[in-house]
Design an enzyme around this catalytic site. Sequence first.
Site, PDB file in Angstrom:
ATOM      1  N   ARG A 246       0.861  -1.183   0.000  1.00 17.64           N
ATOM      2  CA  ARG A 246       0.000   0.000   0.000  1.00 17.64           C
ATOM      3  C   ARG A 246       0.896   1.230   0.000  1.00 17.64           C
ATOM      4  O   ARG A 246       1.943   1.227   0.664  1.00 17.64           O
ATOM      5  CB  ARG A 246      -0.895   0.043   1.248  1.00 17.64           C
ATOM      6  CG  ARG A 246      -2.142  -0.809   1.144  1.00 17.64           C
ATOM      7  CD  ARG A 246      -3.191  -0.162   0.214  1.00 17.64           C
ATOM      8  NE  ARG A 246      -4.416  -0.931   0.110  1.00 17.64           N
ATOM      9  CZ  ARG A 246      -4.714  -1.798  -0.861  1.00 17.64           C
ATOM     10  NH1 ARG A 246      -3.853  -2.056  -1.815  1.00 17.64           N
ATOM     11  NH2 ARG A 246      -5.890  -2.394  -0.890  1.00 17.64           N
ATOM     12  N   GLU A 275      -2.395   8.104  -4.554  1.00 13.82           N
ATOM     13  CA  GLU A 275      -2.955   7.540  -5.792  1.00 13.82           C
ATOM     14  C   GLU A 275      -4.316   8.177  -6.021  1.00 13.82           C
ATOM     15  O   GLU A 275      -5.039   8.409  -5.042  1.00 13.82           O
ATOM     16  CB  GLU A 275      -3.119   6.017  -5.661  1.00 13.82           C
ATOM     17  CG  GLU A 275      -1.801   5.277  -5.716  1.00 13.82           C
ATOM     18  CD  GLU A 275      -1.987   3.767  -5.632  1.00 13.82           C
ATOM     19  OE1 GLU A 275      -3.044   3.276  -6.054  1.00 13.82           O
ATOM     20  OE2 GLU A 275      -1.080   3.101  -5.142  1.00 13.82           O
ATOM     21  N   HIS A 293      -0.268   0.357  -9.861  1.00 14.18           N
ATOM     22  CA  HIS A 293      -1.122  -0.476  -9.000  1.00 14.18           C
ATOM     23  C   HIS A 293      -1.826  -1.598  -9.790  1.00 14.18           C
ATOM     24  O   HIS A 293      -3.057  -1.696  -9.786  1.00 14.18           O
ATOM     25  CB  HIS A 293      -2.158   0.396  -8.271  1.00 14.18           C
ATOM     26  CG  HIS A 293      -2.609  -0.224  -6.979  1.00 14.18           C
ATOM     27  ND1 HIS A 293      -2.973   0.527  -5.890  1.00 14.18           N
ATOM     28  CD2 HIS A 293      -2.754  -1.527  -6.595  1.00 14.18           C
ATOM     29  CE1 HIS A 293      -3.331  -0.280  -4.911  1.00 14.18           C
ATOM     30  NE2 HIS A 293      -3.191  -1.532  -5.312  1.00 14.18           N
TER      31      HIS A 293
HETATM   32  P1  NAD Z   1      -2.257 -10.846   4.567  1.00 12.73           P
HETATM   33  O1  NAD Z   1      -3.196 -10.303   5.570  1.00 12.73           O
HETATM   34  O2  NAD Z   1      -2.402 -12.261   4.117  1.00 12.73           O
HETATM   35  O3  NAD Z   1      -0.743 -10.667   5.081  1.00 12.73           O
HETATM   36  C1  NAD Z   1      -0.281  -9.514   5.714  1.00 12.73           C
HETATM   37  C2  NAD Z   1       0.702  -9.941   6.793  1.00 12.73           C
HETATM   38  O4  NAD Z   1       1.297  -8.765   7.356  1.00 12.73           O
HETATM   39  C3  NAD Z   1       0.044 -10.698   7.952  1.00 12.73           C
HETATM   40  O5  NAD Z   1       0.673 -11.952   8.118  1.00 12.73           O
HETATM   41  C4  NAD Z   1       0.241  -9.789   9.160  1.00 12.73           C
HETATM   42  O6  NAD Z   1       0.481 -10.524  10.345  1.00 12.73           O
HETATM   43  C5  NAD Z   1       1.460  -8.987   8.750  1.00 12.73           C
HETATM   44  N1  NAD Z   1       1.572  -7.696   9.401  1.00 12.73           N
HETATM   45  C6  NAD Z   1       0.598  -6.816   9.728  1.00 12.73           C
HETATM   46  N2  NAD Z   1       1.131  -5.690  10.249  1.00 12.73           N
HETATM   47  C7  NAD Z   1       2.469  -5.867  10.256  1.00 12.73           C
HETATM   48  C8  NAD Z   1       3.563  -5.071  10.677  1.00 12.73           C
HETATM   49  N3  NAD Z   1       3.382  -3.845  11.181  1.00 12.73           N
HETATM   50  N4  NAD Z   1       4.792  -5.571  10.550  1.00 12.73           N
HETATM   51  C9  NAD Z   1       4.995  -6.816  10.059  1.00 12.73           C
HETATM   52  N5  NAD Z   1       4.002  -7.623   9.638  1.00 12.73           N
HETATM   53  C10 NAD Z   1       2.759  -7.147   9.727  1.00 12.73           C
HETATM   54  O7  NAD Z   1      -2.328  -9.850   3.318  1.00 12.73           O
HETATM   55  P2  NAD Z   1      -1.904 -10.134   1.801  1.00 12.73           P
HETATM   56  O8  NAD Z   1      -3.059 -10.673   1.063  1.00 12.73           O
HETATM   57  O9  NAD Z   1      -0.617 -10.870   1.787  1.00 12.73           O
HETATM   58  O10 NAD Z   1      -1.689  -8.624   1.289  1.00 12.73           O
HETATM   59  C11 NAD Z   1      -0.538  -7.897   1.660  1.00 12.73           C
HETATM   60  C12 NAD Z   1      -0.638  -6.467   1.147  1.00 12.73           C
HETATM   61  O11 NAD Z   1      -0.717  -6.465  -0.279  1.00 12.73           O
HETATM   62  C13 NAD Z   1      -1.850  -5.693   1.629  1.00 12.73           C
HETATM   63  O12 NAD Z   1      -1.442  -4.378   1.960  1.00 12.73           O
HETATM   64  C14 NAD Z   1      -2.740  -5.627   0.407  1.00 12.73           C
HETATM   65  O13 NAD Z   1      -3.561  -4.489   0.446  1.00 12.73           O
HETATM   66  C15 NAD Z   1      -1.715  -5.543  -0.689  1.00 12.73           C
HETATM   67  N6  NAD Z   1      -2.191  -5.908  -2.017  1.00 12.73           N
HETATM   68  C16 NAD Z   1      -1.760  -5.182  -3.078  1.00 12.73           C
HETATM   69  C17 NAD Z   1      -2.178  -5.503  -4.365  1.00 12.73           C
HETATM   70  C18 NAD Z   1      -1.706  -4.722  -5.559  1.00 12.73           C
HETATM   71  O14 NAD Z   1      -2.434  -4.615  -6.528  1.00 12.73           O
HETATM   72  N7  NAD Z   1      -0.487  -4.200  -5.540  1.00 12.73           N
HETATM   73  C19 NAD Z   1      -3.065  -6.564  -4.552  1.00 12.73           C
HETATM   74  C20 NAD Z   1      -3.480  -7.312  -3.455  1.00 12.73           C
HETATM   75  C21 NAD Z   1      -3.042  -6.968  -2.184  1.00 12.73           C
END
Ligand code: NAD
Length: 319
Positions: A246, A275, A293
């Site tokens: 993000r 964005e 994105h």
């Molecule tokens: P997820 O919830 O499966 O994994 C996130 C992990 O981060 C969790 O295991 C959580 O314990 C950990 N976490 C939370 N806060 C933390 C911190 N301060 N320090 C360390 N670890 C921490 O999520 P995901 O599906 O793997 O998605 C991850 C990110 O990717 C999200 O921000 C999501 O919005 C983003 N995303 C981006 C796109 C894109 O188009 N670029 C698409 C999908 C998801």
Amino acid sequence: MIKILANDGISNSGIEKLEKNGFIVNTNKISQENLAEEINSENYEVILVRSATQIRKDIIDKCPNLKIIGRGGVGMDNIDVKYAQENNIHVINTPAASSSSVAELVFAHLFGMVRYLYESNRQMPMEGDTSFKKLKKSYSGGRELNGKSLGIIGFGRIGQEVAKIGIGLGMKILAHDKFIKEENITLRFFNGEKKTFTIETSKLNYVLKNSDFITLHIPKIDNKALIGAEEIGLMKTGAGVINTSRGGNIDETALMFALDKKKLAYAGLDVFDNEPTPSIHLLMHNAISMTPHIGAATLEAQDRIGIELADQIILFYKK
Ligand code: NAD
């Protein structure tokens, strides 16, 4: 028959599955101002959105017959989830459908950055015929990913998909997660074989100090960038950073400063502060590999998202 409005679109595979199960699906885009009125006048019970359409308190209040709000994808920033649930609306999303798409984009940036593809693709059309040898020299100091350390911050769904690809490339995986201590990562091969690797997570500082490349897969951290000047200071000189999580999770000013000072050698960004109008300084920076994105935006992910939404809707109405 139950009517569904897929206001930001849905894959044909999703539509087919829903229609086969007796639902009516409309994909005409309704503007935000007319949305509540349209939902009511057309008797939609299900509204499906991606990131564009906002489903806030006002729509929830005005549409008492809504039964399901569905988000194709992960982030629910555009939906008042708690308020919807308090009003007995079922809120669904498809958290796992795009994990491997995002993970592959991480490696698109990684491969592109270590061989200067992002920069070469900008320069070749302009100078490729007049300064071929000069460009060849400029981009000759590439690096390989094999054997390097990949630091994964946030070891959830996407982080673990990234680990699978990294392991396949012969990279050493370091991971940090606020909650996860250890995870079994199973690689499945084309011939049906599989192999499981157990990855123990480490402290953030350890990952920052020991990784050649660092990739962020955490949720949006609200108050402060997780990676700012101090954290960059701990990283190896010449390291690379990728953010597909993000905008705001990495301090963009500190990142540009670190690239200018050659503290960091590479950066890849799919997400940005502000964005859809990111900083022009960032966009013009010649050491950053950038995409708008598109992490989740593969056709395969769209298909999986459509099918997952359809399955959840069908299940809801069967209960
Ligand atoms: P997820 O919830 O499966 O994994 C996130 C992990 O981060 C969790 O295991 C959580 O314990 C950990 N976490 C939370 N806060 C933390 C911190 N301060 N320090 C360390 N670890 C921490 O999520 P995901 O599906 O793997 O998605 C991850 C990110 O990717 C999200 O921000 C999501 O919005 C983003 N995303 C981006 C796109 C894109 O188009 N670029 C698409 C999908 C998801």
